[in-house]
Design an enzyme around this catalytic site. Structure first.
Site, PDB file in Angstrom:
ATOM      1  N   CYS A 192       2.007  -4.435   1.017  1.00  0.00           N
ATOM      2  CA  CYS A 192       1.074  -3.964   2.048  1.00  0.00           C
ATOM      3  C   CYS A 192       1.494  -2.716   2.807  1.00  0.00           C
ATOM      4  CB  CYS A 192       0.802  -5.087   3.042  1.00  0.00           C
ATOM      5  SG  CYS A 192      -0.377  -6.268   2.389  1.00  0.00           S
ATOM      6  N   GLU A 198      -6.140 -10.641   6.574  1.00  0.00           N
ATOM      7  CA  GLU A 198      -5.059 -11.633   6.564  1.00  0.00           C
ATOM      8  C   GLU A 198      -3.794 -11.022   7.159  1.00  0.00           C
ATOM      9  OE1 GLU A 198      -5.254 -14.954   5.794  1.00  0.00           O
ATOM     10  OE2 GLU A 198      -3.477 -14.511   6.970  1.00  0.00           O
ATOM     11  N   LYS A 254      -6.367  -4.100  10.783  1.00  0.00           N
ATOM     12  CA  LYS A 254      -5.420  -4.551   9.766  1.00  0.00           C
ATOM     13  C   LYS A 254      -4.490  -3.397   9.364  1.00  0.00           C
ATOM     14  CE  LYS A 254      -3.381  -6.620   6.464  1.00  0.00           C
ATOM     15  NZ  LYS A 254      -3.278  -7.805   5.699  1.00  0.00           N
TER      16      LYS A 254
HETATM   17  C1  UDX Z   1      -4.395  -8.765  -2.233  1.00  0.00           C
HETATM   18  C2  UDX Z   1      -4.349  -7.326  -1.718  1.00  0.00           C
HETATM   19  O1  UDX Z   1      -3.276  -6.657  -2.368  1.00  0.00           O
HETATM   20  C3  UDX Z   1      -4.161  -7.219  -0.245  1.00  0.00           C
HETATM   21  O2  UDX Z   1      -4.433  -5.917   0.178  1.00  0.00           O
HETATM   22  C4  UDX Z   1      -5.084  -8.087   0.470  1.00  0.00           C
HETATM   23  O3  UDX Z   1      -4.787  -8.082   1.833  1.00  0.00           O
HETATM   24  C5  UDX Z   1      -5.159  -9.474  -0.108  1.00  0.00           C
HETATM   25  O4  UDX Z   1      -5.325  -9.469  -1.515  1.00  0.00           O
HETATM   26  P1  UDX Z   1      -2.520 -10.380  -3.068  1.00  0.00           P
HETATM   27  O5  UDX Z   1      -3.211 -11.679  -2.975  1.00  0.00           O
HETATM   28  O6  UDX Z   1      -1.084 -10.328  -2.704  1.00  0.00           O
HETATM   29  O7  UDX Z   1      -3.119  -9.308  -2.094  1.00  0.00           O
HETATM   30  O8  UDX Z   1      -2.802  -9.719  -4.503  1.00  0.00           O
HETATM   31  P2  UDX Z   1      -2.546 -10.366  -5.933  1.00  0.00           P
HETATM   32  O9  UDX Z   1      -1.441 -11.348  -5.847  1.00  0.00           O
HETATM   33  O10 UDX Z   1      -2.468  -9.215  -6.886  1.00  0.00           O
HETATM   34  O11 UDX Z   1      -3.872 -11.216  -6.204  1.00  0.00           O
HETATM   35  C6  UDX Z   1      -5.115 -10.696  -6.500  1.00  0.00           C
HETATM   36  C7  UDX Z   1      -5.755 -11.551  -7.607  1.00  0.00           C
HETATM   37  O12 UDX Z   1      -7.102 -11.142  -7.812  1.00  0.00           O
HETATM   38  C8  UDX Z   1      -5.067 -11.475  -8.959  1.00  0.00           C
HETATM   39  O13 UDX Z   1      -4.671 -12.763  -9.372  1.00  0.00           O
HETATM   40  C9  UDX Z   1      -6.147 -10.887  -9.895  1.00  0.00           C
HETATM   41  O14 UDX Z   1      -6.072 -11.404 -11.200  1.00  0.00           O
HETATM   42  C10 UDX Z   1      -7.411 -11.283  -9.184  1.00  0.00           C
HETATM   43  N1  UDX Z   1      -8.577 -10.450  -9.519  1.00  0.00           N
HETATM   44  C11 UDX Z   1      -8.514  -9.104  -9.403  1.00  0.00           C
HETATM   45  C12 UDX Z   1      -9.758 -11.063  -9.922  1.00  0.00           C
HETATM   46  O15 UDX Z   1      -9.831 -12.288 -10.041  1.00  0.00           O
HETATM   47  N2  UDX Z   1     -10.852 -10.302 -10.152  1.00  0.00           N
HETATM   48  C13 UDX Z   1     -10.824  -8.952 -10.067  1.00  0.00           C
HETATM   49  O16 UDX Z   1     -11.835  -8.282 -10.319  1.00  0.00           O
HETATM   50  C14 UDX Z   1      -9.622  -8.331  -9.684  1.00  0.00           C
HETATM   51  C1  UDX Z   2       3.383  -7.702   6.007  1.00  0.00           C
HETATM   52  C2  UDX Z   2       2.893  -8.041   7.431  1.00  0.00           C
HETATM   53  O1  UDX Z   2       3.992  -8.541   8.208  1.00  0.00           O
HETATM   54  C3  UDX Z   2       1.759  -9.058   7.360  1.00  0.00           C
HETATM   55  O2  UDX Z   2       1.247  -9.314   8.666  1.00  0.00           O
HETATM   56  C4  UDX Z   2       0.659  -8.494   6.467  1.00  0.00           C
HETATM   57  O3  UDX Z   2      -0.395  -9.432   6.329  1.00  0.00           O
HETATM   58  C5  UDX Z   2       1.199  -8.152   5.104  1.00  0.00           C
HETATM   59  O4  UDX Z   2       2.296  -7.245   5.221  1.00  0.00           O
HETATM   60  P1  UDX Z   2       4.957  -8.884   4.220  1.00  0.00           P
HETATM   61  O5  UDX Z   2       4.930  -7.565   3.519  1.00  0.00           O
HETATM   62  O6  UDX Z   2       4.672 -10.116   3.451  1.00  0.00           O
HETATM   63  O7  UDX Z   2       3.944  -8.886   5.448  1.00  0.00           O
HETATM   64  O8  UDX Z   2       6.434  -9.087   4.863  1.00  0.00           O
HETATM   65  P2  UDX Z   2       7.167  -8.550   6.167  1.00  0.00           P
HETATM   66  O9  UDX Z   2       7.912  -9.667   6.732  1.00  0.00           O
HETATM   67  O10 UDX Z   2       6.265  -7.808   7.064  1.00  0.00           O
HETATM   68  O11 UDX Z   2       8.263  -7.542   5.550  1.00  0.00           O
HETATM   69  C6  UDX Z   2       7.903  -6.321   4.931  1.00  0.00           C
HETATM   70  C7  UDX Z   2       9.158  -5.545   4.555  1.00  0.00           C
HETATM   71  O12 UDX Z   2       9.817  -5.047   5.716  1.00  0.00           O
HETATM   72  C8  UDX Z   2      10.209  -6.374   3.806  1.00  0.00           C
HETATM   73  O13 UDX Z   2      10.774  -5.589   2.764  1.00  0.00           O
HETATM   74  C9  UDX Z   2      11.229  -6.664   4.866  1.00  0.00           C
HETATM   75  O14 UDX Z   2      12.506  -6.887   4.348  1.00  0.00           O
HETATM   76  C10 UDX Z   2      11.183  -5.384   5.694  1.00  0.00           C
HETATM   77  N1  UDX Z   2      11.652  -5.546   7.074  1.00  0.00           N
HETATM   78  C11 UDX Z   2      11.002  -6.394   7.922  1.00  0.00           C
HETATM   79  C12 UDX Z   2      12.735  -4.796   7.537  1.00  0.00           C
HETATM   80  O15 UDX Z   2      13.336  -4.006   6.790  1.00  0.00           O
HETATM   81  N2  UDX Z   2      13.135  -4.948   8.844  1.00  0.00           N
HETATM   82  C13 UDX Z   2      12.494  -5.769   9.723  1.00  0.00           C
HETATM   83  O16 UDX Z   2      12.909  -5.836  10.890  1.00  0.00           O
HETATM   84  C14 UDX Z   2      11.397  -6.528   9.241  1.00  0.00           C
END
Ligand code: UDX
Ligand code: UDX
Length: 462
Positions: free
Chosen positions: A276, A161, A220
């Protein structure tokens, strides 16, 4: 033809991704399952403010498709059993114990999911890795699923993603590309085509890239490492700018105009946060180390070190400017989320800055329009290991930005929420201790205007 999808993990990735997929593919039934019952109840709430992930535009689409072809449930086994295709979207945090502690991705949830899929499945299925995973994780999933002894056949695809939080809905509706990694076999190609056909409901086929599984997994990590590297690069120069007459915003504009460099991701800041960047770069470093590529590992490790340096520099600058001590002083934090338009606080720079200032005995008053008080106390406890009761002596969370700033010695802007631009800054100035300091970790405010109002104003890289 895929008719029934199950997604394991109703988090920041699984929830929005499946919502958009259900919206665009009304003939496919999608069930998002999660172990966390509270989270599922929140997704099923009729009050759109209760939806557990705040993303502009998300709640509206959830209300349209939930109960039509999108369902949220804790009944993991039934959903797996009924699905033709299963997305794994569980979290993969940095390992906090044992081998690879602090660097490797913790794959225990992925492994648990794979075992559960293996145990429950009675017919052939396509399993899609959505979570960010270290290279060759698919192999581990394969070995679990191929050895169930049930005769059921699984195809594993990698479909990372790329959505960014705060813009997730737009990123999902109009992605730059969709990446699908599959096995180079007739069955692998057929599985990749099934997934392609789903995305082709709304994404032009030329934007759907096919690779082998390992390239997809590594892409990724690479994409996030490159993005993080750009921020660390511009942040390293912000330190240089602060020692000279150069202005980092002008530098970003000048170099960003070069089409080879491009103008995105060049905003200097207090540092990057989010679930991430740090995790994925550390993961890349760990993989390189494991493979004996010390120089490569060290190269990428500096992206993280520079980010840590930036957060420390910001906090140290506050202490130094406030006459070398913040002991007993009130510092207002405007913003706690790791970026605007999200309630996510994972790895937010705000908690590390707060920790440094609290070690210097500051009193911190936080205002964030979307992050809950409970979350802020959980975050700070995660950094300093103290009880909420202890942290409450130095940190408070308020529901009004003016209250956060009243009688403060300094304001630190940690998140670039648009609303902070439109505050009544004169009123804030009048209510603060003098001199009134503003440390703008996001270069959000108009420096000249702030100085005219009488603030001592310090942006990043200025
Ligand atoms: C997660 C990962 O952090 C990221 O690296 C990946 O790209 C996408 O999935 P995110 O959706 O942001 O990102 O994580 P989070 O909001 O913590 O959601 C994961 C969910 O999975 C939680 O709600 C957790 O309860 C659930 N989970 C976890 C299960 O249902 N079963 C499990 O065994 C473990
Ligand atoms: C990131 C990637 O962009 C996305 O493609 C991946 O799937 C997940 O990780 P995210 O972490 O949700 O997404 O947000 P992003 O907009 O990338 O910002 C990450 C951090 O960098 C934030 O704290 C943001 O404030 C900071 N940032 C971003 C800067 O400090 N300067 C910039 O120019 C851009």
């Amino acid at each position: 033809m895929v008719k029934n999808i199950c997604c394991i993990g109703a988090g920041y990735v699984g929830g929005p991704t499946m919502t958009v997929m259900a919206y665009k593919c009304p003939e496919i039934k999608i069930t998002v399952v999660d172990l966390n019952q509270k989270r599922i109840e929140a997704w099923n709430s009729d009050n759109e403010h209760m939806i557990p992930v705040f993303e502009p535009g998300l709640a509206e689409i959830v209300m349209k498709v939930r109960g039509r072809n999108l369902f949220f449930s804790t009944n993991v086994e039934t959903a797996i059993d009924q699905a033709d295709m299963i997305f794994m979207s569980v979290n993969t945090p940095t390992k906090e114990y044992g081998k690879g502690k602090g660097m490797a991705a913790d794959l225990k949830y992925i492994e648990l999911c794979a075992r559960q899929i293996g145990a429950v499945s009675k017919n052939d299925k396509i399993v899609v890795e959505k979570s960010t995973l270290p290279v060759r994780t698919a192999e581990a999933i394969h070995s679990i699923l191929d050895n169930t002894g049930s005769g059921v056949k699984f195809q594993i695809l990698s479909n990372p993603e790329f959505l960014a939080e705060g813009t997730a809905i737009n990123d999902l509706l109009n992605p730059d590309r969709v990446l699908i990694g599959g096995q180079d076999s007739p069955e692998g190609h057929a599985a990749a085509e099934e997934l392609t056909a789903i995305y082709a409901h709304w994404i032009p086929r030329e934007k759907i890239i096919h690779t082998n599984v390992w390239s997809s997994e590594l892409s990724k990590l690479t994409a996030n490492a490159f993005l993080a590297q750009r921020i660390s690069s511009i942040n390293s120069l912000s330190a240089l700018c602060e020692k000279t007459e150069a202005d980092v915003t002008e530098i970003s504009r000048a170099i960003g105009a070069d089409s080879r460099i491009g103008n995105k991701f060049l905003t200097a800041s207090v540092g990057f946060g989010g679930s991430c960047f740090q995790k994925d770069v550390l993961n890349l470093v760990y993989i390189c180390k494991t493979l004996g590529l010390e120089e490569v590992a060290e190269y990428w490790d500096w992206v993280i070190k520079m980010n840590d340096y930036q957060k420390h520099r910001f906090a140290d600058n506050i202490i130094t400017t406030l006459y070398n001590t913040v002991s007993g002083k009130k510092i207002a934090f405007l913003g706690w989320a790791f970026k605007k338009n999200t309630n996510d606080t994972r790895e937010t720079p705000a908690m590390y800055v707060a920790d440094i200032l609290m070690n210097d005995l500051a009193n911190i008053s936080v205002y964030d329009p979307k992050v809950s008080e409970q979350q802020i106390f959980t975050d700070i406890a995660h950094v300093n290991g103290k009880t909420d009761e202890d942290n409450q002596k130095q940190l408070s969370v308020v529901a009004d930005p003016y209250e956060a700033c009243r009688n403060a010695h300094a304001i630190a802007i940690l998140t670039e929420w648009d609303m902070f631009k439109n505050l009544d800054w004169k009123r804030i100035h009048d209510s603060m201790m003098k001199p009134a300091f503003v440390f703008d970790g996001r270069n959000l405010l108009d420096a000249e205007k702030m100085k005219e109002l009488g603030f001592y104003y310090k942006g990043i890289g200025k």
